[in-house]
Design a protein around this motif. Structure first.
Motif: not given
Length: 232
Positions: A151-167
């Protein structure tokens, strides 16, 4: 001969007094890689009830599917949403941690304060996460991946605007992926207590486990231990 008799008598009495020296039940517990740091804490408490636990790490979606199978004796730490979705499991009625689901965006992103604010965004979440699925229900652009790392790797690659993740995970996962341009939106989109779930065939163990975990929480000791192992 007398010495052997008294030695055997003493050892036998010691075994009766100490649950950890008795023949233990063996349980198979499931957890996700996210909750792996808590495994030593969980297994040590179960040992107080005479339970030797083997831990198997599985992705969230598979955990939910496997929890209903006879091989699994339980899983940790999960919301009551999982307990309601999976037949044949019982929560130990002691909240062991508080799960806060955060929306993580780029630094310059507009505020996201409610699930409705996720509309028109590309939202990424971990497949099988009951709370993330609940928060994102009805959204047009939802994408599911296998793990927090993916999930974080995809966020870093700009695949998502928002990710949902535990604090608890944000700082550590972002640092590991080398991501510095991010913003943790406040307040949490959802906040739920987490529980140890056990198979209904072990329902007779619930009073003992409840007592053990309540004792562990006295004076904030359990919370301090959880914070120490979950710290990024």
């Amino acid at each position: 001969m007398r010495e052997r008799f008294w030695l055997g008598f003493w050892l036998g009495g010691l075994c009766l007094l100490s649950p950890t020296l008795q023949a233990a039940e063996h349980w198979l517990l499931l957890t996700t890689p996210t909750m792996q740091p808590l495994a030593p804490l969980i297994t040590s408490r179960l040992a107080e009830a005479g339970i030797a636990a083997d831990i198997r790490l599985v992705p969230q979606a598979r955990l939910v599917a496997e929890l209903a199978r006879p091989e699994a004796d339980g899983a940790f730490l999960l919301t009551e949403l999982v307990a309601k979705a999976v037949p044949g499991v019982e929560p130990v009625p002691v909240a062991l941690h508080q799960y806060e689901l955060m929306a993580v965006t780029r630094q310059a992103a507009s505020p996201i304060r409610h699930p409705a604010d996720l509309a028109h965004h590309r939202v990424g979440l971990v497949r099988g996460s009951q709370l993330s699925e609940q928060v994102s229900r009805g959204l047009a652009h939802v994408y599911r991946v296998r793990s927090d790392e993916a999930l974080v790797a995809a966020f870093a690659a700009n695949r998502f605007d928002v990710i949902l993740l535990a604090r608890d995970l944000v700082a550590g996962k972002m640092s590991s992926a080398g991501v510095t341009d991010y913003r943790v939106q406040e307040p949490p989109l959802a906040s739920k207590p987490l529980f140890l779930l056990v198979s209904s065939r072990h329902k007779a163990m619930l009073p003992a486990l409840t007592r053990i975990f309540l004792q562990a929480q006295q004076h904030g000791r359990w919370q301090q231990e959880v914070k120490a192992v979950m710290r990024p």
